[in-house]
Design an enzyme around this catalytic site. Structure first.
Site, mmCIF file in Angstrom:
data_model
loop_
_atom_site.group_PDB
_atom_site.id
_atom_site.type_symbol
_atom_site.label_atom_id
_atom_site.label_comp_id
_atom_site.label_asym_id
_atom_site.label_seq_id
_atom_site.Cartn_x
_atom_site.Cartn_y
_atom_site.Cartn_z
ATOM 1 N N SER A 252 39.396 39.915 37.827
ATOM 2 C CA SER A 252 40.280 39.125 36.972
ATOM 3 C C SER A 252 40.186 37.667 37.394
ATOM 4 C CB SER A 252 41.714 39.619 37.087
ATOM 5 O OG SER A 252 42.227 39.239 38.351
ATOM 6 N N LYS A 253 40.923 36.829 36.666
ATOM 7 C CA LYS A 253 40.816 35.388 36.893
ATOM 8 C C LYS A 253 41.031 34.983 38.349
ATOM 9 C CE LYS A 253 41.597 33.546 32.361
ATOM 10 N NZ LYS A 253 42.559 34.166 31.446
#
Ligand code: GLU
Length: 479
Positions: A252-253
């Site tokens: 994820s980010k």
């Protein structure tokens, strides 16, 4: 039947590297089998889907080199390829299921739904267990309420049986009978939910295989039940392992750059990104690491997928980038690296030949374009290094002697109009220091390096000196 596979992104954000990997697998599988690769836009979530995202995804897929045969803007025999343009098809088929008693309108309000979910939870039962309140409502009565405009969704009448299928990556997968209950297929706003339109499209677009990430495995149970309700043959499924970060959590980010466009902006080579992503979950039969997509098309098959999560490591990607960069022809190498340097970088004012020689040399020392400017300092910097080693070399009594001599030599060459100190001239300087000044070993080489480059360490002087512009050389020697 010829292979048909699709990549079906929801345009609710930028193309994720996980999505690019799925698209890559679909593209390779279609190509390996002489089949078709289809792009389908799953934009039924009207609030979150945006045309800008779709356009950006199209650009990013093209940058990745993943061209498709059918899709929005491209056409094909099975269009439209945007789900928002297919709502009538979904509505018709949902009505068909209702009329066959395989789905039904449900009039539960949000509050009621919440209450029922809470009740199930408090009894330690699956949350959906009481969502089937309207399952057995008299169809005529249900139709009357629908006709009167009462808000409703359409729920699938789940036959509540065990579902088993063979996934091409994971093998046999079985879902328990009470896993999903009577799930919604059409929302109250008349839009279908993902699991419904996905099935309709995969079926009507005649997909033979569905390749997607493992996170969709749980959707497959709903999808298989819908295929069965229509008496349609389900495609083969291949659920590829997840991409995870170092903490083993889904990428994820917070793990860093996760959108394809970030890699494009950082000047990664698309072929390197594709090569690396492909190997996260699939392996080459000869364990070869570096290749272009064209080289593996004939080798790509579904037997070499791994079930375990794949660790995404940006450092490895950089290594792949370096390897692919070193595979470029000299001309392509220059076209690749040159635009990554700032507009006012002195590199740009050098000749074509110089630029080629320079990059052919420095490509061995870098993996990404970001590392290049620092390496080029040895050719352009006029500020001397202040490292401990430089100070030590400067303190040797032989160093000023070398400096005095090379200064006069460089001045002479500059006065003669030389634009560079040639390798021959440099060799002569070295010989002079050895024979006439009697300086040897590290005193000679480090002293020469410090005098000519301002640094105590660096790449081969025989390459670096002939590439250093005379103006830089003069400035270093205070000429
Ligand atoms: N629109 C879904 C997604 O973006 C597609 C899943 C699928 O391939 O079935 O995750």
């Amino acid at each position: 039947m010829s292979v048909r596979v699709r990549f079906a992104p929801s345009p609710t954000g930028l193309l994720h590297i996980g999505g690019a990997r799925t698209a890559l697998y679909c593209h390779l599988f279609a190509k390996a089998n002489g089949g078709s690769f289809i792009l389908r836009i799953e934009d039924t979530d009207l609030e979150r889907s945006k045309r800008e995202y779709e356009e950006a995804m199209v650009e990013d897929l093209k940058w990745c080199g993943l061209e498709w045969h059918e899709g929005p803007g491209k056409g094909g025999d099975f269009g439209p390829y945007r789900q928002s343009e297919r709502t009538e098809i979904y509505k018709g088929l949902a009505e068909q299921l209702v009329s066959e008693g395989k789905a039904y309108p449900c009039f539960l309000t949000n509050d009621e739904l919440e209450e029922l979910t809470e009740k199930a939870k408090s009894e330690n039962k699956a949350p959906h267990i009481y969502h089937d309140k309207y399952r057995d409502l008299d169809p005529a009565e249900a139709q009357k309420r629908v006709a009167a405009g009462e808000t409703h969704v359409i729920r699938f009448k789940n036959p509540n049986k065990k579902v088993t299928f063979t996934d091409l990556v994971r093998g046999e997968v079985t879902f328990p009978e009470d896993m999903v209950g009577d799930f919604v297929i059409m929302r109250s706003n008349g839009m279908p939910v993902y699991n419904f339109c996905c099935v309709i499209d995969d079926w009507k677009m005649e997909m033979t295989h569905v390749m997607r990430a493992e996170e969709h495995l749980n959707n497959t149970v709903r999808q298989l039940l819908i295929y069965e309700a229509f008496g349609a043959k389900a495609p083969e499924f291949a659920h590829c392992s997840l991409l995870v970060g170092e903490d083993r959590q889904k990428l994820s980010k917070r793990h860093g750059a996760t959108s394809v466009v970030q890699y494009k902006d950082q000047h990664f080579l698309p072929q390197a990104l594709m090569n690396y992503l492909c190997l996260l979950g699939w392996s080459h039969p000869e364990e070869k690491d570096i290749w272009d997509l064209d080289e593996i098309v004939s080798l790509f098959d579904l037997t070499r997928f791994s079930k375990s999560p794949a660790l995404y490591d940006i450092e490895k990607l950089k290594h792949f980038n370096g390897e692919h960069m070193r595979r470029l022809s000299t001309k392509d190498l220059v076209s690749y690296l040159k635009p990554t340097l700032s507009e006012n970088h002195p590199f740009h004012s050098q000749s074509e030949q110089w630029q080629e020689t320079c990059l052919e040399f420095f490509k061995e020392k870098i993996n990404t374009p970001q590392e290049l400017p620092e390496h080029l300092d040895v050719l352009f910097s006029t500020t001397p290094s202040e490292s401990e080693e430089s100070k030590e070399v400067a303190s040797w009594e032989t160093t000023p002697q070398i400096k005095e001599y090379v200064t006069s030599e460089v001045k002479r060459l500059a006065d003669e109009g030389a634009e560079f100190v040639s390798v021959e001239a440099f060799n002569e300087m070295t010989n002079h220091c050895k024979k006439e000044l009697k300086i040897k070993g590290k005193f000679l080489f480090k002293g020469l390096r410090l005098a000519l480059t301002g640094m105590a360490e660096g790449p081969d002087l025989k390459v670096v000196i002939p590439l250093t512009p005379m103006a830089v050389m003069k400035s270093r020697l205070a000429l």
